[in-house]
Write a protein that holds these residues in place. Structure first.
Motif, mmCIF file in Angstrom:
data_model
loop_
_atom_site.group_PDB
_atom_site.id
_atom_site.type_symbol
_atom_site.label_atom_id
_atom_site.label_comp_id
_atom_site.label_asym_id
_atom_site.label_seq_id
_atom_site.Cartn_x
_atom_site.Cartn_y
_atom_site.Cartn_z
ATOM 1 N N ASP A 87 -9.982 15.542 3.013
ATOM 2 C CA ASP A 87 -10.688 14.448 3.430
ATOM 3 C C ASP A 87 -11.759 14.911 4.579
ATOM 4 O O ASP A 87 -12.907 14.160 4.722
ATOM 5 C CB ASP A 87 -9.973 13.258 4.151
ATOM 6 C CG ASP A 87 -8.835 12.551 2.942
ATOM 7 O OD1 ASP A 87 -8.976 13.102 1.714
ATOM 8 O OD2 ASP A 87 -8.179 11.832 3.334
ATOM 9 N N ASP A 106 -5.871 16.336 -1.817
ATOM 10 C CA ASP A 106 -7.076 15.625 -1.365
ATOM 11 C C ASP A 106 -7.474 16.279 -0.037
ATOM 12 O O ASP A 106 -6.503 16.536 0.846
ATOM 13 C CB ASP A 106 -6.709 14.187 -1.025
ATOM 14 C CG ASP A 106 -6.764 13.248 -2.379
ATOM 15 O OD1 ASP A 106 -6.373 13.972 -3.472
ATOM 16 O OD2 ASP A 106 -6.927 12.073 -2.078
ATOM 17 N N HIS A 116 -2.115 16.073 1.101
ATOM 18 C CA HIS A 116 -3.266 16.118 1.821
ATOM 19 C C HIS A 116 -3.532 17.256 2.690
ATOM 20 O O HIS A 116 -2.651 17.800 3.222
ATOM 21 C CB HIS A 116 -3.607 14.872 2.834
ATOM 22 C CG HIS A 116 -3.831 13.713 2.088
ATOM 23 N ND1 HIS A 116 -3.065 12.814 1.612
ATOM 24 C CD2 HIS A 116 -5.166 13.064 1.987
ATOM 25 C CE1 HIS A 116 -3.561 11.712 0.998
ATOM 26 N NE2 HIS A 116 -4.828 11.799 1.312
ATOM 27 N N HIS A 174 -16.561 10.162 2.803
ATOM 28 C CA HIS A 174 -15.069 9.729 2.752
ATOM 29 C C HIS A 174 -14.926 8.252 3.450
ATOM 30 O O HIS A 174 -14.747 7.345 2.948
ATOM 31 C CB HIS A 174 -14.007 10.550 3.105
ATOM 32 C CG HIS A 174 -12.630 10.189 2.501
ATOM 33 N ND1 HIS A 174 -11.859 9.095 2.913
ATOM 34 C CD2 HIS A 174 -12.083 10.938 1.628
ATOM 35 C CE1 HIS A 174 -10.608 9.209 2.259
ATOM 36 N NE2 HIS A 174 -10.600 10.240 1.681
ATOM 37 N N HIS A 193 -13.997 14.516 -4.336
ATOM 38 C CA HIS A 193 -13.186 13.380 -3.732
ATOM 39 C C HIS A 193 -14.315 12.617 -3.151
ATOM 40 O O HIS A 193 -14.361 11.390 -3.453
ATOM 41 C CB HIS A 193 -12.407 14.047 -2.632
ATOM 42 C CG HIS A 193 -11.380 12.931 -2.129
ATOM 43 N ND1 HIS A 193 -10.840 12.010 -3.016
ATOM 44 C CD2 HIS A 193 -10.916 12.922 -0.815
ATOM 45 C CE1 HIS A 193 -9.777 11.553 -2.436
ATOM 46 N NE2 HIS A 193 -9.808 11.865 -0.986
ATOM 47 N N GLY A 240 -9.396 7.004 -1.164
ATOM 48 C CA GLY A 240 -8.177 5.999 -0.936
ATOM 49 C C GLY A 240 -8.089 5.122 -1.992
ATOM 50 O O GLY A 240 -7.637 3.900 -1.879
HETATM 51 ZN ZN ZN Z 1 -8.943 11.019 0.840
#
Ligand code: ZN
Length: 295
Positions: free
Chosen positions: A10, A8, A231, A110, A106, A149
């Protein structure tokens, strides 16, 4: 055992520094993973401060958030407008695809998704997805998506059907399934995340950076879906050495890493299932979860 590896991304910092570092580690071991990119404005600083409650500060201290994310992320979007990731960091995203990794969406924003999902209309969800898909498609077309999330609602599932995603990874769970919304089985399967994330377990029950990799490896079990989320901001930057050691150890134990798409391709059946709201230890607020009866 196959471990489906999901990255992921972000933030701006994660895209710029974490992604190339992870690509180098993965290519060293000839591993292909699935990267989910956030491509709109980076307002994650706003998100982190919005959560400013006592338990959040405890978690920040427990996981050393300033060291993990960097102060620039903690402040990004709070004092000045967040930079648009997909405009500034095209090369990092393109290079990831060129390395053979699977590319998914994603988020557009975010922070906005996580903060407002409960009040977003179906049209707003569609707009958000469209902006994200269009921005990412200018660099590389996404074949899949993962809600920020694990904030996924029935509207999100329904709206995603308008986009050419082969599958989505929007929930936590134990097996691949096709979500049912309003009595209708949707076309896009869910590949749930089955393993915990770094920030969920570090500092809990005495888990330290020294014991983290062994704990994670002990959760990988035969004859079940093993999907791990890392992440770019954590494993790609501040936990990079630890993550590289994890890969080495996992390979030495006979595990293989692959993309979520390949795990889906290998699934013998994709039964219908439901998504409900639940709690995950170490994570703030609700997350979308595969209903137990659906597995
Ligand atoms: Zn994320």
């Amino acid at each position: 055992m196959n471990i489906a590896l999901r990255v992921d991304v972000d933030t701006f910092r994660g895209t710029r520094h974490g992604v190339p570092a992870l690509c180098r580690i993965l290519s060293e071991f000839s591993i292909q993973a699935t990267f989910f990119f956030s491509v709109g404005p980076d307002n994650m600083g706003r998100h982190l401060w919005r959560l400013a409650r006592p338990d959040f500060f405890i978690k920040m201290l427990r996981s050393n958030a300033a060291g993990l994310y960097g102060w620039d992320i903690l402040l990004r979007g709070t004092l000045w407008p967040g930079p648009v990731i997909g405009k500034s960091l095209k090369r990092e995203i393109k290079d990831t695809a060129a390395d053979g990794h699977e590319i998914g969406l994603h988020a557009w924003d975010h922070h906005a998704w996580q903060a407002r999902i409960d009040t977003l209309s179906a049209e707003a969800v569609r707009r958000h997805l469209r902006r994200g898909v269009e921005a990412l498609a200018e660099i590389v077309s996404p074949t899949c998506s993962a809600a920020p999330g694990w904030k996924c609602t029935d509207d999100v599932l329904t709206e995603k059907e308008r986009f050419p995603f082969v599958y989505n990874s929007d929930c936590r769970g134990a097996s691949i399934f096709r979500p049912v919304v309003g009595g209708k089985v949707l076309a896009q399967p869910q590949v749930p995340v089955s393993l915990p994330t770094y920030d969920e377990i570090i500092g809990r029950h005495g888990v330290t950076r020294e014991t983290y990799n062994d704990l994670l490896l002990s959760r990988i079990l035969p004859n079940q879906l093993n999907v791990l989320t890392i992440h770019a901001e954590a494993e790609g930057i501040s936990c990079r050495t630890m993550f590289r050691a994890f890969i080495e150890k996992a390979l030495a134990q006979g595990h293989n890493f692959t993309t979520l798409g390949k795990v889906l391709c290998a699934a013998s059946s994709v039964p219908p299932g439901a998504i409900v709201r639940g709690q995950v230890e170490g994570r703030d607020g609700w997350v979308a979860m595969q209903a137990v009866s659906g597995g």
